[in-house]
Design a protein around this motif. Structure first.
Motif, short mmCIF file in Angstrom:
data_model
loop_
_atom_site.label_atom_id
_atom_site.label_comp_id
_atom_site.label_asym_id
_atom_site.label_seq_id
_atom_site.Cartn_x
_atom_site.Cartn_y
_atom_site.Cartn_z
N TYR A 1 17.21 -36.21 -8.37
CA TYR A 1 16.21 -36.74 -9.29
C TYR A 1 16.00 -38.21 -8.96
CZ TYR A 1 17.97 -32.53 -11.49
OH TYR A 1 18.37 -31.24 -11.72
N THR B 1 13.35 -40.20 -10.05
CA THR B 1 12.34 -40.72 -10.98
C THR B 1 10.94 -40.55 -10.39
OG1 THR B 1 12.27 -43.03 -10.34
CG2 THR B 1 14.01 -42.39 -11.88
N PRO B 2 9.93 -40.64 -11.19
CA PRO B 2 8.59 -40.30 -10.70
C PRO B 2 8.14 -41.03 -9.43
CG PRO B 2 8.56 -40.47 -13.08
CD PRO B 2 9.93 -40.93 -12.62
N HIS C 1 9.70 -39.60 -6.24
CA HIS C 1 9.16 -38.30 -5.85
C HIS C 1 7.75 -38.45 -5.29
CE1 HIS C 1 12.40 -35.66 -7.05
NE2 HIS C 1 12.62 -36.53 -8.00
N GLU C 2 6.97 -39.32 -5.86
CA GLU C 2 5.62 -39.54 -5.34
C GLU C 2 5.66 -40.11 -3.94
OE1 GLU C 2 3.92 -42.12 -8.29
OE2 GLU C 2 4.01 -40.56 -9.83
N SER D 1 8.24 -31.77 0.19
CA SER D 1 7.48 -30.51 0.17
C SER D 1 8.20 -29.39 0.92
CB SER D 1 6.08 -30.71 0.74
OG SER D 1 6.12 -30.95 2.13
N LYS E 1 12.17 -26.66 -2.53
CA LYS E 1 11.73 -26.24 -3.86
C LYS E 1 11.82 -27.44 -4.80
CE LYS E 1 12.50 -22.82 -7.44
NZ LYS E 1 13.29 -21.68 -7.89
N GLN E 2 10.83 -27.57 -5.67
CA GLN E 2 10.81 -28.70 -6.59
C GLN E 2 10.58 -28.23 -8.01
OE1 GLN E 2 8.57 -32.19 -5.20
NE2 GLN E 2 8.19 -31.01 -3.32
N GLY E 3 11.06 -29.04 -8.94
CA GLY E 3 10.81 -28.84 -10.35
C GLY E 3 10.20 -30.13 -10.87
N LYS E 4 10.01 -30.19 -12.15
CA LYS E 4 9.44 -31.41 -12.72
C LYS E 4 10.42 -32.57 -12.52
CE LYS E 4 7.36 -33.34 -16.81
NZ LYS E 4 6.96 -33.14 -18.19
N GLY E 5 10.05 -33.51 -11.65
CA GLY E 5 10.90 -34.67 -11.41
C GLY E 5 12.15 -34.39 -10.61
N SER E 6 12.22 -33.24 -9.94
CA SER E 6 13.43 -32.92 -9.19
C SER E 6 13.08 -32.26 -7.87
CB SER E 6 14.33 -31.98 -10.00
OG SER E 6 13.73 -30.70 -10.09
#
Length: 116
Positions: free
Chosen positions: A67, A69-70, A73-74, A81, A84-89
């Motif tokens: 994780y 933080t946003p 990840h951006e 890519s 596998k990703q989740g929200k913020g992870s």
């Protein structure tokens, strides 16, 4: 029941390959951010720098969660890519080597974002 109080307590809950992978994540983060403060947040190992969230990681049955933080990840969306990703992870599967160079670069990016 209370969760782990320290990262050592958290890691003690794992063994074998999963424990080894978590130890590798911890070492990579600490090497890239030796000034970061290690703690437990959201039930997982957490690192803060200048009292601001740096990165987190966690162990799961099939992967290590990371994780960043946003903005972490951006900034690394293209490289993340492949996973596998989740929200913020992002999930690094146990079936492949950990991308420790990527982890280091993300941590360094986050340090730059915090310290500007």
């Amino acid at each position: 029941m209370a969760g782990p109080a320290t990262v050592d307590d958290y890691l003690a809950g794992f063994d074998g390959d999963t424990r080894a992978r978590l130890d590798q994540m911890r070492a990579a983060i600490r090497a890239a951010a030796p000034d970061a403060v290690e703690s437990i947040a959201y039930g997982m190992p957490a690192y803060k720098l200048d009292k601001k969230p740096l990165v987190y990681f966690a162990g799961y049955a099939g992967h290590v969660g990371f994780y960043a933080t946003p903005n972490g990840h951006e900034a690394f969306a293209e490289e993340f890519s492949a996973f596998k990703q989740g929200k913020g992870s992002v999930q690094f599967p146990h079936t492949a080597p950990l991308p420790l160079d990527l982890v280091r670069r993300v941590v360094e990016f986050r340090i730059g974002a915090i310290r500007g």
